[in-house]
Design a protein around this motif. Structure first.
Motif, short mmCIF file in Angstrom:
data_model
loop_
_atom_site.label_atom_id
_atom_site.label_comp_id
_atom_site.label_asym_id
_atom_site.label_seq_id
_atom_site.Cartn_x
_atom_site.Cartn_y
_atom_site.Cartn_z
N VAL A 1 0.82 -1.21 0.00
CA VAL A 1 0.00 0.00 0.00
C VAL A 1 0.86 1.26 0.00
O VAL A 1 1.69 1.45 0.88
N GLY A 2 0.61 2.08 -1.00
CA GLY A 2 1.22 3.40 -1.07
C GLY A 2 0.13 4.44 -1.23
O GLY A 2 -1.04 4.09 -1.46
N GLU A 3 0.49 5.67 -1.12
CA GLU A 3 -0.50 6.73 -1.24
C GLU A 3 -0.93 6.95 -2.67
O GLU A 3 -2.05 7.43 -2.92
N ARG A 4 -0.11 6.61 -3.65
CA ARG A 4 -0.46 6.77 -5.07
C ARG A 4 -0.86 5.46 -5.75
O ARG A 4 -1.73 5.44 -6.60
N ARG A 5 -0.16 4.38 -5.38
CA ARG A 5 -0.38 3.09 -6.02
C ARG A 5 -0.38 1.99 -4.98
O ARG A 5 0.20 2.13 -3.91
N ILE A 6 -1.00 0.87 -5.37
CA ILE A 6 -1.00 -0.32 -4.53
C ILE A 6 -0.58 -1.50 -5.39
O ILE A 6 -1.24 -1.82 -6.38
N GLY A 7 0.54 -2.11 -5.02
CA GLY A 7 0.98 -3.32 -5.71
C GLY A 7 0.18 -4.50 -5.20
O GLY A 7 -0.15 -4.59 -4.02
N VAL A 8 -0.15 -5.41 -6.12
CA VAL A 8 -0.99 -6.57 -5.79
C VAL A 8 -0.29 -7.84 -6.26
O VAL A 8 0.22 -7.90 -7.39
N ALA A 9 -0.28 -8.85 -5.39
CA ALA A 9 0.27 -10.16 -5.73
C ALA A 9 -0.72 -11.23 -5.31
O ALA A 9 -1.53 -11.01 -4.40
N LEU A 10 -0.64 -12.39 -5.94
CA LEU A 10 -1.53 -13.51 -5.63
C LEU A 10 -0.74 -14.79 -5.41
O LEU A 10 0.36 -14.96 -5.94
N ALA A 11 -1.34 -15.70 -4.65
CA ALA A 11 -0.78 -17.03 -4.45
C ALA A 11 -1.90 -17.94 -3.96
O ALA A 11 -2.94 -17.47 -3.49
N THR A 12 -1.66 -19.24 -4.07
CA THR A 12 -2.56 -20.20 -3.43
C THR A 12 -1.79 -20.84 -2.29
O THR A 12 -0.56 -20.97 -2.34
N SER A 13 -2.52 -21.25 -1.26
CA SER A 13 -1.84 -21.91 -0.14
C SER A 13 -1.30 -23.27 -0.56
O SER A 13 -0.35 -23.76 0.03
N ARG A 14 -1.88 -23.84 -1.58
CA ARG A 14 -1.43 -25.15 -2.06
C ARG A 14 -0.08 -25.02 -2.77
O ARG A 14 0.86 -25.75 -2.47
N ALA A 15 0.04 -24.09 -3.71
CA ALA A 15 1.29 -23.92 -4.45
C ALA A 15 2.34 -23.16 -3.64
O ALA A 15 3.53 -23.38 -3.80
N ARG A 16 1.90 -22.27 -2.77
CA ARG A 16 2.78 -21.47 -1.92
C ARG A 16 3.85 -20.73 -2.72
O ARG A 16 5.02 -20.66 -2.31
N LEU A 17 3.45 -20.20 -3.85
CA LEU A 17 4.36 -19.42 -4.68
C LEU A 17 3.66 -18.15 -5.10
O LEU A 17 2.69 -18.19 -5.87
#
Length: 140
Positions: A11-27
């Motif tokens: 979280v930033g004031e201008r932008r928010i970086g987003v990432a995804l993962a599954t608990s199964r793959a854990r990557l």
């Protein structure tokens, strides 16, 4: 048993970086960068629904002495607002020490053009991977 999908936010004031993962793959992997606009909670909610996310991990910035800063307070307020908006999905914090610097260094090493949004999405990936690694072997 279905895998749990996790989403991380840098979280930033201008932008928010987003990432995804599954608990199964854990990557963890970069997903997108969102402009931090008035409808940010709706944008995040849309991603949560589309990606069937069960848990949100928010990077918590602290200084080098592990103390809160003005940015820490900002991120905590943001996370509280997010919790109110998405009541049924857990929102947790993960230390984000040096993730943006690490992301920028990695992107520079690739010797290809990149944007600040690319840094934010990769930093979110590091946040999420750190979370997954700290919870290795445990249920998520």
């Amino acid at each position: 048993m279905a895998a749990n999908n996790l989403l991380a936010l840098d979280v930033g004031e201008r932008r928010i970086g987003v990432a995804l993962a599954t608990s199964r793959a854990r990557l963890a992997s970069p997903f997108t960068t969102l402009d931090h606009t008035e409808d940010i909670y709706q944008k995040i909610r849309d991603i949560l629904d589309q990606q069937e996310v069960n848990r949100v991990v928010v990077g918590l910035p602290r200084n080098m002495h592990d103390q809160d800063t003005a940015q820490t307070a900002y991120v905590r307020r943001f996370a509280e607002g997010l919790r109110r908006e998405i009541r049924t999905i857990a929102v947790e914090f993960q230390d984000e020490a040096e993730t943006s610097r690490k992301a920028e260094s990695e992107l520079m090493a690739r010797k290809k053009p990149y944007t600040k949004g690319d840094i934010d999405a990769l930093a979110a990936t590091y946040i999420l991977q750190d979370y997954l690694d700290q919870h290795a072997g445990g249920a998520l």
